[in-house]
Design a protein around this motif. Sequence first.
Motif, PDB file in Angstrom:
ATOM      1  N   GLN A 151      23.875 -63.140  -4.682  1.00  0.00           N
ATOM      2  CA  GLN A 151      24.122 -63.131  -6.125  1.00  0.00           C
ATOM      3  C   GLN A 151      25.542 -62.699  -6.464  1.00  0.00           C
ATOM      4  O   GLN A 151      26.101 -63.110  -7.493  1.00  0.00           O
ATOM      5  CB  GLN A 151      23.122 -62.236  -6.860  1.00  0.00           C
ATOM      6  CG  GLN A 151      23.096 -60.784  -6.445  1.00  0.00           C
ATOM      7  CD  GLN A 151      22.018 -60.507  -5.419  1.00  0.00           C
ATOM      8  OE1 GLN A 151      21.685 -61.387  -4.624  1.00  0.00           O
ATOM      9  NE2 GLN A 151      21.457 -59.316  -5.457  1.00  0.00           N
ATOM     10  N   TYR A 152      26.154 -61.902  -5.593  1.00  0.00           N
ATOM     11  CA  TYR A 152      27.531 -61.475  -5.835  1.00  0.00           C
ATOM     12  C   TYR A 152      28.520 -62.594  -5.480  1.00  0.00           C
ATOM     13  O   TYR A 152      29.571 -62.715  -6.118  1.00  0.00           O
ATOM     14  CB  TYR A 152      27.844 -60.212  -5.043  1.00  0.00           C
ATOM     15  CG  TYR A 152      27.109 -59.004  -5.555  1.00  0.00           C
ATOM     16  CD1 TYR A 152      27.470 -58.397  -6.763  1.00  0.00           C
ATOM     17  CD2 TYR A 152      26.036 -58.474  -4.859  1.00  0.00           C
ATOM     18  CE1 TYR A 152      26.785 -57.297  -7.246  1.00  0.00           C
ATOM     19  CE2 TYR A 152      25.337 -57.379  -5.343  1.00  0.00           C
ATOM     20  CZ  TYR A 152      25.718 -56.787  -6.536  1.00  0.00           C
ATOM     21  OH  TYR A 152      25.031 -55.710  -7.024  1.00  0.00           O
ATOM     22  N   LEU A 153      28.189 -63.394  -4.475  1.00  0.00           N
ATOM     23  CA  LEU A 153      29.045 -64.542  -4.155  1.00  0.00           C
ATOM     24  C   LEU A 153      29.043 -65.538  -5.311  1.00  0.00           C
ATOM     25  O   LEU A 153      30.095 -66.048  -5.703  1.00  0.00           O
ATOM     26  CB  LEU A 153      28.555 -65.227  -2.875  1.00  0.00           C
ATOM     27  CG  LEU A 153      28.848 -64.525  -1.547  1.00  0.00           C
ATOM     28  CD1 LEU A 153      28.270 -65.329  -0.394  1.00  0.00           C
ATOM     29  CD2 LEU A 153      30.349 -64.330  -1.350  1.00  0.00           C
ATOM     30  N   PHE A 154      27.872 -65.810  -5.847  1.00  0.00           N
ATOM     31  CA  PHE A 154      27.771 -66.733  -6.968  1.00  0.00           C
ATOM     32  C   PHE A 154      28.507 -66.173  -8.193  1.00  0.00           C
ATOM     33  O   PHE A 154      29.255 -66.894  -8.861  1.00  0.00           O
ATOM     34  CB  PHE A 154      26.300 -66.984  -7.318  1.00  0.00           C
ATOM     35  CG  PHE A 154      26.107 -67.839  -8.533  1.00  0.00           C
ATOM     36  CD1 PHE A 154      26.510 -69.169  -8.539  1.00  0.00           C
ATOM     37  CD2 PHE A 154      25.536 -67.317  -9.692  1.00  0.00           C
ATOM     38  CE1 PHE A 154      26.342 -69.963  -9.667  1.00  0.00           C
ATOM     39  CE2 PHE A 154      25.367 -68.098 -10.820  1.00  0.00           C
ATOM     40  CZ  PHE A 154      25.773 -69.426 -10.809  1.00  0.00           C
ATOM     41  N   TYR A 155      28.305 -64.901  -8.447  1.00  0.00           N
ATOM     42  CA  TYR A 155      28.974 -64.269  -9.587  1.00  0.00           C
ATOM     43  C   TYR A 155      30.495 -64.309  -9.414  1.00  0.00           C
ATOM     44  O   TYR A 155      31.233 -64.572 -10.370  1.00  0.00           O
ATOM     45  CB  TYR A 155      28.499 -62.832  -9.730  1.00  0.00           C
ATOM     46  CG  TYR A 155      29.100 -62.104 -10.912  1.00  0.00           C
ATOM     47  CD1 TYR A 155      28.662 -62.357 -12.207  1.00  0.00           C
ATOM     48  CD2 TYR A 155      30.127 -61.173 -10.736  1.00  0.00           C
ATOM     49  CE1 TYR A 155      29.215 -61.707 -13.297  1.00  0.00           C
ATOM     50  CE2 TYR A 155      30.686 -60.515 -11.812  1.00  0.00           C
ATOM     51  CZ  TYR A 155      30.226 -60.777 -13.094  1.00  0.00           C
ATOM     52  OH  TYR A 155      30.791 -60.140 -14.167  1.00  0.00           O
ATOM     53  N   GLY A 156      30.948 -64.068  -8.197  1.00  0.00           N
ATOM     54  CA  GLY A 156      32.382 -64.131  -7.916  1.00  0.00           C
ATOM     55  C   GLY A 156      32.937 -65.523  -8.128  1.00  0.00           C
ATOM     56  O   GLY A 156      34.045 -65.696  -8.665  1.00  0.00           O
ATOM     57  N   LEU A 157      32.177 -66.546  -7.714  1.00  0.00           N
ATOM     58  CA  LEU A 157      32.608 -67.934  -7.906  1.00  0.00           C
ATOM     59  C   LEU A 157      32.749 -68.255  -9.387  1.00  0.00           C
ATOM     60  O   LEU A 157      33.773 -68.807  -9.816  1.00  0.00           O
ATOM     61  CB  LEU A 157      31.594 -68.889  -7.264  1.00  0.00           C
ATOM     62  CG  LEU A 157      31.827 -70.382  -7.530  1.00  0.00           C
ATOM     63  CD1 LEU A 157      33.086 -70.859  -6.833  1.00  0.00           C
ATOM     64  CD2 LEU A 157      30.616 -71.202  -7.101  1.00  0.00           C
TER      65      LEU A 157
END
Length: 290
Positions: free
Chosen positions: A42-48
Amino acid sequence: MDKNLIQRTLSGIIYIAIIILCTTPFGSQLINNIFPDSVKQQYLFYGLITFLLTVGTWECIKIMKFGNGYEKWVVFPIVALLFYMFSKRYFNHDFYFNFRFAEILSLSLILIAAITLFKFTSELYFDSGKLIFTVIYVALPFCFALGLPKYSSYDQTFSLEVIFLFILIWSSDTFAYITGKLFGKHKMAPKISPKKTWEGYFGGVVLTLIFSYFIEQYQPQLRGNWMVVGFLVACFAPIGDLVESQLKRTFGVKDSGNIIPGHGGVLDRLDSFLICAPVVYLYFIIEKFI
């Protein structure tokens, strides 16, 4: 081999790889195999989404050629505040348990912004109009994109709605291009996008629906009916492309940026996503309450 083709191909592969890694569990699995328990999906997606929003906002500011008034300097603070509000909802899973009528109003603003771009262009020559348009056209779609996937920190799951949305957008663009190239005769919007044809448009709709049928059959865990999602994407993805083309045409710009060599900027690559993401999110809301 043409160097531009090589550059375009490599940058396209990198772009697709980043999208896949940030919108599927493969990203966190890959990183955690190297650095155990270092990141959650979820943090990778949020970062993207944060990165795309930031770059997209900057590109829109450059395209619309803001003056030196205060409007240019408050765009990012307003966008950051709006994104912060949606970020709280994202991390609190609020998108899935609480429905807010303000969302309908916010989503309708995107339609109003598109109409303004096509019918009331003179309003966008004022910095106040540019400010409002940038916040609505760029920030709101990325904010609502946070509400598309579901995730669980407890069992480390992350749903695949976003990557399949990208796949349908890519398939719609590809199928529309191929059928338009083979059978296209009737121009869809010759002044805005001369290469688009109605034959390509309907070819994209039909073939994307076929593709979405297989997603519905083999990915039953996804939210909503993906035949419906496929139809929405096939209908609205070309509109997203036309909106961005009209924006660039209005302000005399060829590409929104050059962050993706050979492909242009974030807005060039995500023009369809900017329209499809909020439309699909609205469908998920409606489907939940039917």
